[in-house]
Structure formats: structure tokens, C-alpha cells
Design a protein around this motif. Structure first.
Motif, PDB file in Angstrom:
ATOM      1  N   LEU A 164      59.862 -28.899  11.086  1.00 14.69           N
ATOM      2  CA  LEU A 164      60.697 -29.270  12.223  1.00 14.69           C
ATOM      3  C   LEU A 164      59.829 -29.659  13.418  1.00 14.69           C
ATOM      4  N   CYS A 199      60.020 -33.316  15.093  1.00  7.59           N
ATOM      5  CA  CYS A 199      60.339 -33.495  16.513  1.00  7.59           C
ATOM      6  C   CYS A 199      59.160 -34.091  17.270  1.00  7.59           C
ATOM      7  N   VAL A 228      59.116 -37.803  16.649  1.00  7.22           N
ATOM      8  CA  VAL A 228      60.238 -38.509  17.258  1.00  7.22           C
ATOM      9  C   VAL A 228      60.120 -38.528  18.780  1.00  7.22           C
ATOM     10  N   TRP A 229      59.837 -37.347  19.390  1.00  7.48           N
ATOM     11  CA  TRP A 229      59.831 -37.245  20.848  1.00  7.48           C
ATOM     12  C   TRP A 229      58.437 -37.105  21.461  1.00  7.48           C
ATOM     13  N   THR A 267      56.622 -31.342  21.946  1.00  9.54           N
ATOM     14  CA  THR A 267      57.644 -30.369  21.585  1.00  9.54           C
ATOM     15  C   THR A 267      57.247 -29.001  22.107  1.00  9.54           C
ATOM     16  N   THR A 316      61.275 -23.574  21.737  1.00 12.19           N
ATOM     17  CA  THR A 316      62.510 -24.316  21.458  1.00 12.19           C
ATOM     18  C   THR A 316      62.605 -24.639  19.977  1.00 12.19           C
ATOM     19  N   ILE A 317      61.485 -25.037  19.390  1.00 11.42           N
ATOM     20  CA  ILE A 317      61.461 -25.341  17.957  1.00 11.42           C
ATOM     21  C   ILE A 317      61.746 -24.083  17.146  1.00 11.42           C
ATOM     22  N   ASN A 368      64.790 -23.786  14.703  1.00  8.38           N
ATOM     23  CA  ASN A 368      64.535 -23.473  13.304  1.00  8.38           C
ATOM     24  C   ASN A 368      65.423 -22.314  12.847  1.00  8.38           C
TER      25      ASN A 368
END
Length: 168
Positions: free
Chosen positions: A47, A51, A54-55, A58, A62-63, A67
Motif C-alpha cells: 500500500l 500510494c 500515485v501521490w 506518503t 496514515t498508511i 492498511n
């Protein structure tokens, strides 16, 4: 409508192997997901990588929270779906010799589906207690069984709604 509910159940429907095949597939999926490959550390890293790609940046906490939430939603939805697949198999198996009402058949199939899901969830958590990096939790069994109950209740509500639209 009461005549429809009290009528005897016929033999139409899928053959037993075809009725149980989706549940067997669901059990295979649970078995694959119950390995060390799918432990929380691995899914969290995947994850984080996803992320991050994509962003860009991270936040680790938060991950970790995402999760955990995704894993618990996966438990609920996966075992809820397994409960529906068990219901399909039990319904096809019971209907061949069923002498009661359709409602009774639906209730019996649902009860056996929830029981089957509970037993699989219990065995899965017991199995995970022996795997490195996996955690066994009775709360996951409760979550899994709740998923099976709610998915089956939603299916009963949907079938009732569909029947009312066909009759009325």
C-alpha cells in the motif's frame, strides 16, 4: 402471495457440483490470503509503494491506519461473500429433499451458511496462530461471522423485494 410461500420446493436449480463450486473457489481464496505472504507488514508495504507511486509522498501513520481499515473491510466483505456462496451451496443441497416452506428452506440455508462461515473463520484464525508474522484474533472471527450474517440478511431482503415486484 401466501400460496407462493407455502408451496413445496421443486428440483429446479443448479446441479450440486455447480452450486458448491463458487464456495470451493472462495475457500481457495481464503487459503491463499491466510499465508505469510498476506501478513499485515507485506500489505502495508504494498500500500505504501502504491500510494507513493500515485501521490509521491506518503505518511507512514496514515498508511498504517489505511492498511488496518482495508484489512478489516476485506475480512468483512470476503467472509460476507463466502457466506453467500455457502448459502447457495446449502440451498441447492437442502432443496432436493425439502418438505417445508420456501421461507424455511431459505432460513435453513442461511443458518448453515453462517455456521459454515464461522467454522472456516475459526479454523483460519487458529491456523494463523502458527504462522510467523500473522496474528490470530477472535475479533476477526466475530467480524467475519458478522459479515456472513449481514450479507445473507441483505440477500434475503433483496429476494423479498424482487418477489414483491414480480407479484405486485
Amino acid at each position: 402471495m401466501s400460496n407462493l410461500q407455502n408451496s413445496k420446493v421443486g428440483m429446479a436449480g443448479p446441479t450440486l457440483p455447480m452450486a458448491w463450486l463458487p464456495a470451493i473457489f472462495g475457500l481457495v481464496m481464503i487459503s491463499v490470503e491466510s499465508t505469510t505472504l498476506m501478513r499485515g507488514g507485506n500489505t502495508g508495504r504494498w500500500l505504501l509503494d502504491l500510494c507513493g507511486s500515485v501521490w509521491g509522498y506518503t505518511d507512514g501513520s496514515t498508511i498504517a491506519t489505511a492498511n488496518l481499515v482495508l484489512r478489516k473491510v476485506g475480512h468483512f466483505a470476503g467472509y460476507g461473500t463466502l457466506g453467500l456462496l455457502f448459502r447457495r451451496g446449502w440451498h441447492a443441497s437442502l432443496r432436493r429433499g425439502w418438505q417445508g416452506t420456501r421461507g424455511g428452506l431459505r432460513a435453513a440455508a442461511m443458518a448453515l451458511a453462517v455456521l459454515s462461515t464461522f467454522l472456516v473463520a475459526s479454523m483460519d484464525e487458529w491456523h494463523q496462530a502458527f504462522l510467523a508474522g500473522r496474528v490470530s484474533s477472535r475479533y476477526d472471527v466475530l467480524l467475519d461471522t458478522t459479515g456472513a450474517i449481514l450479507f445473507n440478511l441483505a440477500m434475503l431482503k433483496f429476494l423479498s423485494w424482487r418477489r414483491s415486484r414480480m407479484v405486485g
